[in-house]
Design a protein around this motif. Sequence first.
Motif, PDB file in Angstrom:
ATOM      1  N   ARG A  69      -5.071  -1.387  -9.278  1.00 58.34           N
ATOM      2  CA  ARG A  69      -4.198  -1.194  -8.118  1.00 58.34           C
ATOM      3  C   ARG A  69      -4.837  -0.333  -7.017  1.00 58.34           C
ATOM      4  NH1 ARG A  69       1.357   1.068  -9.617  1.00 58.34           N
ATOM      5  NH2 ARG A  69       0.214   2.398 -11.072  1.00 58.34           N
TER       6      ARG A  69
ATOM      7  N   TYR B  76      -2.057   0.894  -4.407  1.00 58.28           N
ATOM      8  CA  TYR B  76      -1.102  -0.190  -4.140  1.00 58.28           C
ATOM      9  C   TYR B  76      -0.121  -0.315  -5.300  1.00 58.28           C
ATOM     10  CZ  TYR B  76      -4.092  -1.480  -0.266  1.00 58.28           C
ATOM     11  OH  TYR B  76      -4.796  -1.440   0.922  1.00 58.28           O
TER      12      TYR B  76
ATOM     13  N   GLY C 190      -1.875  -6.845  -4.640  1.00 59.04           N
ATOM     14  CA  GLY C 190      -1.851  -6.249  -3.308  1.00 59.04           C
ATOM     15  C   GLY C 190      -3.185  -5.597  -2.979  1.00 59.04           C
ATOM     16  N   ALA C 191      -3.770  -4.896  -3.956  1.00 58.07           N
ATOM     17  CA  ALA C 191      -5.076  -4.272  -3.758  1.00 58.07           C
ATOM     18  C   ALA C 191      -6.143  -5.333  -3.508  1.00 58.07           C
ATOM     19  CB  ALA C 191      -5.439  -3.426  -4.974  1.00 58.07           C
TER      20      ALA C 191
ATOM     21  N   ARG D 224       0.844  -1.197   0.000  1.00 60.65           N
ATOM     22  CA  ARG D 224       0.000   0.000   0.000  1.00 60.65           C
ATOM     23  C   ARG D 224       0.879   1.247   0.000  1.00 60.65           C
ATOM     24  NH1 ARG D 224      -2.528   3.618   3.726  1.00 60.65           N
ATOM     25  NH2 ARG D 224      -4.716   4.098   3.237  1.00 60.65           N
TER      26      ARG D 224
END
Length: 406
Positions: free
Chosen positions: A362, A300, A305-306, A268
């Motif tokens: 993202r 992110y 990751g998101a 993040r």
Amino acid sequence: MNRNTWIVAAIGAVVVAAIGLGIYFALPHPTQLTGDPWDYTILPSEAPKDWNLTRQGVITPHDVALESAERSLPITASLSLNNMEQLYYAKYQPPETSEYLDFSIQIITYKTDADAAAALAAGGPGAGWEKVGAATIGDESRVWHFVNVDPTISQNIYRVDFRFLNGVASVAMIGTAHVLPNADEPMRYARQILEKMRYKATPQEVKRLTAARLPDLRKVLLTQDEIAKLDEKLSGRWQVDSRFMPQWTPTDQLSSPSARELLTRLGRASGYQMFLVKALSAEEKKDNISEGLFQQASGYKQADGAQGALNAMIGLEQGVESPAPPQVGDKTRGWSALLTSTQSDGTQITLAVSEIDFQVGRFVGSIRLQSRPLAEAELTSGQLENLQLAVKFATGLAINLKAVEK
């Protein structure tokens, strides 16, 4: 003076010049203020001891268009608001026993330096004020003193207006002649604001987002104009909630250690959040359901990751997650609930609350929408209407995020 003396003097001048250049290049030299105006204000911890921040707020071009600005400003609304981006105001109240009576701050950011310069040139407190000679603050400044025509009143009012780049700030103080004999004190606070403008011209979180090849998240949140197009009932009334100033949510400053660790691992970069409230009269509330909106966006480094962050979100803790949420973005999670609470007078109220969290590439976006207190006969229909509007807002935010996804 002999030759050796000239050599020594010349060397000394070079050393002094080098030190001066070193100090100059060590100072920041921003070319534009890109922070929020409240980033530069005097904080409660920086105000005089025992003074209370009694009022603060944000005024936007949307608000100005609705002619709501003049009623809200603690400082004389004489500065031009043409091409302004945001206006922040704050008012501090001293203790009753104090010889000070008022301390007010106003900070405005404009689109360009020229707009800010024109605003300062057009500004002025009006009749009854005189200019005071003083050292320049920022790029240009004006210091004003209110001329007291009653000799029996030993009181002074000073106001300092200054411009730095595309920002204009005003500091006003009222006090007895004993504690406020001249403009030195308001000028000192004006210089504190100037220093913050100089050193915080660009928010640290914008730099983090840029390093991660992500945009300024403030520019993707729903604007008041966009919200007005999505809401069908008195839609122009949505305004920034002055109880909760819009703010960055740096990953390394999240209150939960476990959340900090998880979101850091997921990449993040940063986040930004905003609360809005719908200003309605008691009569207008009868035909309107939703009145409190929270929106946020986080960026992110990678899309996975998101997605991981969305999967880990708690959502509306008091509600039940929908097994089949409305489709918003790449992936969506949703909650809706009727929440009952007891007021200070012992009465109970029930609100409908809906939350939509979603991923777009993202980014992770969130919308939480709260209704006004609902009557028993409105519970089912009110919850449904609140949820439907929350989905509209979430879809609008997802469109903004999709437009900047690279």
